[in-house]
Structures are given as structure tokens and as C-alpha cells.
Write a protein that holds these residues in place. Structure first.
Motif, short mmCIF file in Angstrom:
data_model
loop_
_atom_site.label_atom_id
_atom_site.label_comp_id
_atom_site.label_asym_id
_atom_site.label_seq_id
_atom_site.Cartn_x
_atom_site.Cartn_y
_atom_site.Cartn_z
N THR A 159 4.40 -12.03 9.90
CA THR A 159 4.53 -10.58 9.74
C THR A 159 5.97 -10.16 9.49
OG1 THR A 159 2.60 -10.17 11.11
CG2 THR A 159 4.16 -8.35 10.90
N ASN A 160 6.90 -10.86 10.12
CA ASN A 160 8.31 -10.51 9.99
C ASN A 160 9.13 -11.78 10.15
OD1 ASN A 160 10.62 -9.01 9.68
ND2 ASN A 160 10.38 -7.81 11.55
N MET A 161 10.37 -11.75 9.70
CA MET A 161 11.24 -12.92 9.82
C MET A 161 12.69 -12.50 9.70
SD MET A 161 10.08 -14.64 6.18
CE MET A 161 8.34 -14.29 6.49
N GLY A 162 13.59 -13.42 10.05
CA GLY A 162 15.01 -13.14 9.94
C GLY A 162 15.48 -13.22 8.49
N ASP A 163 16.82 -13.15 8.31
CA ASP A 163 17.32 -13.10 6.94
C ASP A 163 17.74 -14.45 6.39
OD1 ASP A 163 19.61 -13.42 8.42
OD2 ASP A 163 20.59 -11.57 7.75
N ILE A 164 17.66 -15.53 7.21
CA ILE A 164 17.82 -16.88 6.66
C ILE A 164 16.64 -17.71 7.13
CG2 ILE A 164 20.33 -16.76 6.54
CD1 ILE A 164 20.40 -18.63 8.98
N MET A 165 16.37 -18.82 6.46
CA MET A 165 15.21 -19.64 6.82
C MET A 165 15.54 -21.13 6.79
SD MET A 165 12.75 -19.06 3.50
CE MET A 165 13.36 -19.20 1.82
N GLU A 166 16.79 -21.45 7.11
CA GLU A 166 17.20 -22.85 7.16
C GLU A 166 16.82 -23.49 8.50
OE1 GLU A 166 18.41 -24.21 4.38
OE2 GLU A 166 18.12 -22.19 3.57
N GLN A 167 16.65 -22.68 9.55
CA GLN A 167 16.46 -23.22 10.90
C GLN A 167 15.09 -23.88 11.05
OE1 GLN A 167 16.65 -19.89 10.08
NE2 GLN A 167 17.59 -18.75 11.75
N THR A 168 15.00 -24.78 12.04
CA THR A 168 13.69 -25.28 12.45
C THR A 168 12.98 -24.16 13.21
OG1 THR A 168 14.53 -26.13 14.55
CG2 THR A 168 14.53 -27.64 12.66
N VAL A 169 11.65 -24.21 13.24
CA VAL A 169 10.92 -23.16 13.94
C VAL A 169 11.27 -23.15 15.42
CG1 VAL A 169 9.01 -22.97 12.32
CG2 VAL A 169 8.87 -24.64 14.16
N SER A 170 11.42 -24.34 16.01
CA SER A 170 11.74 -24.41 17.44
C SER A 170 13.13 -23.88 17.73
CB SER A 170 11.63 -25.86 17.93
OG SER A 170 11.96 -25.95 19.30
N GLY A 171 14.11 -24.24 16.90
CA GLY A 171 15.46 -23.74 17.10
C GLY A 171 15.54 -22.24 16.93
N ALA A 172 14.80 -21.72 15.95
CA ALA A 172 14.83 -20.28 15.69
C ALA A 172 14.27 -19.48 16.87
CB ALA A 172 14.05 -19.96 14.42
N ILE A 173 13.14 -19.93 17.41
CA ILE A 173 12.56 -19.15 18.50
C ILE A 173 13.33 -19.34 19.80
CG2 ILE A 173 10.27 -19.19 17.44
CD1 ILE A 173 9.56 -21.14 19.90
N SER A 174 13.87 -20.53 20.02
CA SER A 174 14.50 -20.82 21.31
C SER A 174 15.74 -19.98 21.57
CB SER A 174 14.86 -22.30 21.40
OG SER A 174 13.68 -23.10 21.43
N THR A 175 16.39 -19.51 20.51
CA THR A 175 17.57 -18.67 20.67
C THR A 175 17.32 -17.20 20.35
OG1 THR A 175 18.25 -19.30 18.43
CG2 THR A 175 19.21 -20.54 20.26
N GLY A 176 16.07 -16.85 20.03
CA GLY A 176 15.73 -15.45 19.81
C GLY A 176 16.02 -14.93 18.42
N THR A 177 15.92 -15.77 17.40
CA THR A 177 16.12 -15.31 16.02
C THR A 177 15.16 -14.16 15.70
OG1 THR A 177 16.85 -17.48 15.31
CG2 THR A 177 16.00 -16.03 13.59
#
Length: 441
Positions: free
Chosen positions: A112-130
Motif C-alpha cells: 500500500t505504501n513504501m519509502g523513497d528508496i528500495m535497496e534495503q532488505t525487507v527485514s532491515g527496512a522494517i527492523s529500523t522503522g523505514t
């Protein structure tokens, strides 16, 4: 580098994307399965080593630092399954967001929504609150409906609102402190179109109309160019389509030449001749023109970021945004600081994740940046003083100086998180100096 659960010594130095965090782990593993990962964790514990998974290193903090066992998730990738009836997709934790987005699009689905970059792994992105920006949805972690977590004793926990709900509430943004995430189940929806409207606007106009702009648009964000009264705004709203992406020339000029190539040159010049920055900023703020285009979500939400920088971002109550930003501008205007990067402003609705920066409150984000290699401490220190005066919560993956004592006052459920950590990782297998500072001993 070793693969599987081999225990060969590591000779590689790990660095994050910004280059401000380096680590020399004693051992590296690249497990190909949950069982291999669990075995590697048990062996690390037996050998007295700390253990940390790393993604693509897009955090500016030392969240992933370890001198013990470094876990690379490169083989834990791909989609495990799609449940179209439930509207969910389960994905391996090491999958880069860009691969997830492309795979979902091929299936006619989207987050539904996402941040402005997409290089991160899904786990790394969620673990830090992207997070992205949104009136009704923002954080990637808030779109999670289930996750799989290996704890310090090798137990594989399945977590959701119904199963291990206390772990689910915390582990969606767990800072790597509760265990190693191995799979994530996201809520998804049929793919849709977004129309993006980018438009220059003055600082005074944006701040005066901020509440209306947020209320009237599904996704609103803007960038203020320090040393100027100029902003660039972006409104993303759902559209019936069809796709009408920027033309190749327009896309190259806006996204590559101005936002990356010329921006790199401008920042390099600013680093060499700081006195030139205000004049450059006035030119830069005029370079981007108004444009409108329509495309599928990840092609609108995300954009390439090739110019490396340092970043601090704070979440403040949404009602405090305008006052906070005006104070920031006043501070910059009065100071001798020379800022070549724009300040980014986004919003998020309240959520129920224990340590989410939007936990329990409507939120606005202010992100300040400095070109990599230029002194950033004076700017970030002055900005942080303003942010904390407005009940700010720093982004977990970006530069800040706050500690556990501060967070205990800013997060009503902070004690709930640390008690869960004591239960799941009493010996701090997943600990490091950063987590000791932000969560306490």
C-alpha cells in the motif's frame, strides 16, 4: 567468506552504505535455510560470540555492528507464498525491497505504501522503522500481518496478532534486539496507479497550508532548500490510470541529471568551497520544475539515491511540525552553517507498534542531511536540540545521540519492549554497543 554454517574466520571488513560504521566480524555465515541459521546461532552462543544479521547497510547507526558472528541473508530471499484470498504475501527476510516490488507487480499486487528508496532488505527496512509518507498509511512495518523469528535459544517463533501477539507488537520494529527475522508476511492489494504531482512552492506557503495539504492528499511530502525560501512539493494520489510515466528525456533530466549527477557535482563543489553553498542552493531550488505523471506504486514512491550522505531524522507530533520546521529554518538562517542538502518532510498516521516512531500519535518527520565527507556534527546537534524540544523521537536507523533514559520517557511502552528482550535474549546474544545505549543494559 564462508557459506552455510561453516565457522571459518572472516577476513572481510563490513561497512554500511554511508561509510561511517565499519566492523571486522570474527565469523561470517550465509545460511541457506532457517535450520542452518538456527545452527549458526547455537554455535555462536557456544563459542561466546555475539551475532547480528546485516542487510544492505542503509542504516546510519551501528544497529548491525558486530565483532562476533555476522549473518548475511543473501540466500534467504524470494517469495514463500501468496494468499490472494487473504491479500497477503510471505517473503524471505533477505529479499531486497526492489525485488519484492518487481515480483509483486508481476503478480498484479502491491504494498500500500513504501519509502523513497528500495535497496534495503525487507527485514532491515522494517527492523529500523523505514517509512514513506501517508495520510492513512506509512510505515512498511505497519503493513506486516505476520513474521517468523529465531530467538537466542534457536526457537523459531511464528508471530501475528493472534499468535505470540506480544512478540508481534514489538518485533515488527525490533532493532535486531529480539532475534533474527527469517520471513515476513505483508498485507498486499491489487496493483493500482498513482498520479504524482510535483510542484515548487514557497516555504511560507507550504507551512501555512501544511494541514490542508496533508488532509487533501493520500501522500504528501516536501523538501525545503536551506538558505532559501523555496520548497519542492510532491502529492501522490490514486488514479484510474492509464500509466503515463515521465518521458525518457524528462526522467533522465529530473531523476538522473539533476537529482543525482548534477547534485553530486554541486555537493562536491560545496564541500570544497562552503561559502558558495547559499548561492548554489538558490540555483538548485529553481532547477526542478513542475511535472505530473502516473505509474504503478513503486515507480512513483521510490527513486534512485546515488549521492551518499549522512542523515538525521526525527518524528515529532504532527501538530508540532510547522513550529519545529520554522525554528529549524530560523536556526540555519542565523548560523554560519552551510547546508547543501534539502530538508525532507513527511507524515504518518498513528500505529500500534511498540517502538514505532509513530506509535500512538499522528506524526510528522523532519530529515536533515549532509553530504558524505563534510562535517555534519554542528548542524545535527543544533537540529537535534530543536527536535527534542518538541517531543521528538529519532529514527532508529539514523544519526542521533539519544539513550534509553530518553526513550523511556518518549515511548509509553518502552518497558514492555525491554521486558520482552530480557525474556527472549537474556544473555544478549544479539546485543552491541548501540543497543546497549538505546535500550539499556
Amino acid at each position: 567468506m564462508s557459506t552455510g554454517t561453516g565457522s571459518g574466520k572472516s577476513t572481510a571488513t563490513w561497512r554500511n552504505w554511508a561509510g561511517n560504521v565499519t566492523a571486522r566480524p570474527a565469523r561470517e555465515v550465509t545460511p541457506a535455510s532457517v535450520d542452518e541459521l538456527a545452527a549458526a546461532l547455537r554455535r555462536a552462543k557456544e563459542d561466546g560470540l555475539k551475532a547480528k544479521p546485516v542487510g544492505t547497510g542503509h542504516s546510519f547507526t551501528a544497529t548491525a555492528f558486530t565483532d562476533g558472528l555476522l549473518i548475511r541473508p543473501d540466500l534467504l530471499t524470494g517469495i514463500r507464498g501468496i494468499d490472494r484470498a487473504a491479500g497477503t504475501v510471505t517473503v524471505e527476510a533477505g529479499t531486497p525491497l526492489k525485488r519484492l516490488n518487481a515480483a509483486l507487480a508481476r503478480e498484479g499486487l502491491s504494498l500500500t505504501n513504501m519509502g523513497d528508496i528500495m535497496e534495503q532488505t525487507v527485514s532491515g527496512a522494517i527492523s529500523t522503522g523505514t517509512h514513506g509518507t501517508g495520510r492513512d498509511s506509512a510505515s512498511i512495518a505497519a503493513q506486516i500481518v505476520g513474521l517468523e523469528l529465531i530467538t537466542a535459544d534457536g526457537t523459531v517463533l511464528t508471530c501475528s496478532a493472534d499468535e505470540n501477539p506480544d512478540v508481534f507488537a514489538a518485533a515488527r520494529i525490533g532493532l535486531g534486539a529480539l532475534g533474527v527475522i527469517t520471513a515476513i508476511t505483508f498485507a498486499v492489494e491489487p496493483i493500482f496507479f498513482l498520479t504524482a504531482r510535483e510542484e515548487p512552492m514557497t516555504f511560507d506557503q507550504v507551512t501555512e497550508d501544511f494541514d490542508a495539504l496533508v488532509t487533501e492528499n493520500e501522500h504528501f511530502e516536501f523538501y525545503w532548500f536551506p538558505h532559501t525560501g523555496s520548497c519542492n512539493t510532491k502529492r501522490n494520489n490514486r488514479s484510474p490510470g492509464p500509466a503515463a510515466p515521465p518521458g525518457k528525456v524528462s526522467a533522465f533530466v529530473e531523476d538522473e541529471l539533476l537529482s543525482n549527477g548534477l547534485f553530486q557535482v554541486v555537493n562536491s563543489l560545496g564541500r570544497a568551497v562552503p561559502a558558495a553553498i547559499p548561492g548554489i542552493a538558490k540555483i538548485s531550488s529553481k532547477a526542478l520544475s513542475a511535472r505530473t505523471y502516473t505509474d504503478i506504486p513503486y515507480k512513483v514512491f521510490t527513486s534512485p539515491r546515488r549521492v551518499r550522505f549522512m542523515e538525521m531524522e526525527y518524528a515529532v507530533p504532527r501538530e508540532a511540525l510547522v513550529a519545529t520546521l520554522r525554528e529549524l529554518k530560523s536556526m540555519v538562517d542565523r548560523s554560519r552553517l552551510r547546508i547543501s542538502f534539502p530538508v525532507e518532510v513527511r507524515t504518518a498516521p498513528a500505529d500500534d507498534i511498540t517502538l514505532s516512531t509513530a506509535s500512538g500519535r499522528e506524526t510528522a518527520y523532519i530529515a536533515v542531511h549532509m553530504y558524505r565527507g563534510t562535517p555534519y556534527q554542528a548542524y545535527f546537534t543544533a537540529a537535534e536540540r530543536i527536535f527534542t524540544a518538541h517531543e521528538g523521537r529519532p529514527h532508529w536507523g539514523k544519526v542521533h545521540t539519544r539513550d534509553a533514559e530518553y526513550f523511556a520517557k518518549k515511548y509509553p511502552r518502552f518497558g514492555e519492549f525491554t521486558a520482552l528482550r530480557d525474556r527472549l535474549d537474556p544473555d544478549r546474544l544479539f546485543g552491541n554497543d548501540y543497543l546497549r545505549r538505546v535500550l539499556g543494559a
